[in-house]
Enzyme design. Structure first.
Site, short mmCIF file in Angstrom:
data_model
loop_
_atom_site.label_atom_id
_atom_site.label_comp_id
_atom_site.label_asym_id
_atom_site.label_seq_id
_atom_site.Cartn_x
_atom_site.Cartn_y
_atom_site.Cartn_z
N CYS A 56 0.86 -1.19 0.00
CA CYS A 56 0.00 0.00 0.00
C CYS A 56 0.89 1.23 0.00
O CYS A 56 1.71 1.41 -0.90
CB CYS A 56 -0.97 -0.03 1.18
SG CYS A 56 -0.20 -0.12 2.80
N ARG A 69 -2.20 -0.75 5.42
CA ARG A 69 -3.40 -1.25 4.78
C ARG A 69 -3.14 -2.61 4.14
O ARG A 69 -4.02 -3.49 4.13
CB ARG A 69 -3.88 -0.26 3.71
CG ARG A 69 -4.59 0.96 4.27
CD ARG A 69 -4.96 1.94 3.19
NE ARG A 69 -3.80 2.69 2.71
CZ ARG A 69 -3.83 3.54 1.69
NH1 ARG A 69 -4.96 3.74 1.02
NH2 ARG A 69 -2.75 4.20 1.33
#
Length: 294
Positions: A250, A255
């Protein structure tokens, strides 16, 4: 849990049933709230640890407690052991993570991944995170626990769950699936960082060959993880069925730790690596190839 393995994903009801144990000086159970450094949308309820947390929860800040700001890296093994032990967590503790943020359990899953990198056996995640806990009217407290420090000896590191820049180069050459979990706007290069967050790269776009599976597509509307069938279908659409090596990334690796958790821990896909350097590293590299657009 009916849909997922309760060894790694626990319900709000399970946590409530164990609140007495989480508040005990006995280190057998520990609850950890991991706050993000900042959040574009923290909602209308107490989202920061100091504003209210699950009773007995320890508060950790991702960038201050679990990262090395000079190296822009996770903690070294010895530093990790010192920090974790100082908060009353032992090697045999059942540690349950949860977090705040516009993505449920935003940095909590990164903490889980870091604990696994250093070989902590019994780590779990509160399904839905703090948003779900608060929205369902479970109790909060402003009391900060002070647990006795524990001797903690970290294991590993276990590199099989982590990718570095050289690994990504090899993955590109070999055609190994790479999952970019950022928003479509970040993937195409329209944005470098989520709205409201500081940009950490010089260029926008994505690693050539990567597929875009935005992180929230792993979650239900209430922030809990989708069931195994839905997750399998989600990744099968990108040609990922567990028989191949997969790299997730990410912006700073937090994430992508959520996607790593869904693939590796919930679906049991064995060879899944989180590239925690992510776009902060790749987007700043001179001569590193990028793609823009869909």
């Amino acid at each position: 849990m009916s849909e997922h393995d309760a060894d790694v994903l626990v319900s709000a009801g399970w946590v409530e049933d164990h609140l007495e144990e989480f508040q005990s000086d006995d280190p057998r159970f520990r609850l950890v709230e991991v706050n993000s450094p900042e959040s574009p949308d923290e909602g209308d309820f107490p989202s920061r640890y100091e504003e209210g947390h699950i009773p007995g929860a320890i508060g950790l800040q991702w960038d201050e407690d679990l990262s090395d700001p000079q190296q822009r890296d996770i903690l070294k093994k010895g530093d990790f052991a010192d920090v974790i032990g100082s908060h009353g967590i032992g090697e045999d503790s059942t540690v349950v993570f949860y977090g705040n943020g516009w993505i449920p359990n935003w940095f909590a899953l990164f903490a889980y991944w870091e604990f696994k990198y250093y070989g902590h056996d019994d780590a779990r995640v509160l399904d839905g995170g703090k948003d779900y806990w608060v929205n369902e009217d479970y109790p909060l407290s402003d009391e900060v626990p002070n647990f006795p420090a524990q001797e903690y000896a970290a294991k590993g590191p276990f590199e099989s769950i982590r990718s570095y820049k050289d690994d990504v180069d090899k993955a590109r050459e070999a055609g190994i699936p790479m999952v970019d979990v950022r928003s479509p706007e970040e993937f195409t290069g329209e944005l470098i960082a989520p709205e409201g967050l500081q940009e950490t790269a010089q260029r926008g776009g994505h690693i050539p060959g990567a597929s875009n599976v935005p992180v929230k597509t792993n979650l239900r509307d209430d922030g809990r993880f989708k069931g195994p069938d839905e997750l399998e279908e989600l990744y099968a659409e990108e040609g990922i069925d567990g028989d191949e090596t997969v790299v997730t990334y990410c912006r700073v690796g937090e994430r992508s730790a959520i996607a790593w958790f869904a693939l590796h821990e919930l679906l049991g896909y064995e060879d899944v690596h989180n590239y925690d350097g992510s776009w902060t590293e790749w987007g700043n590299l001179v001569r590193a190839p990028i793609e823009t657009g869909e």
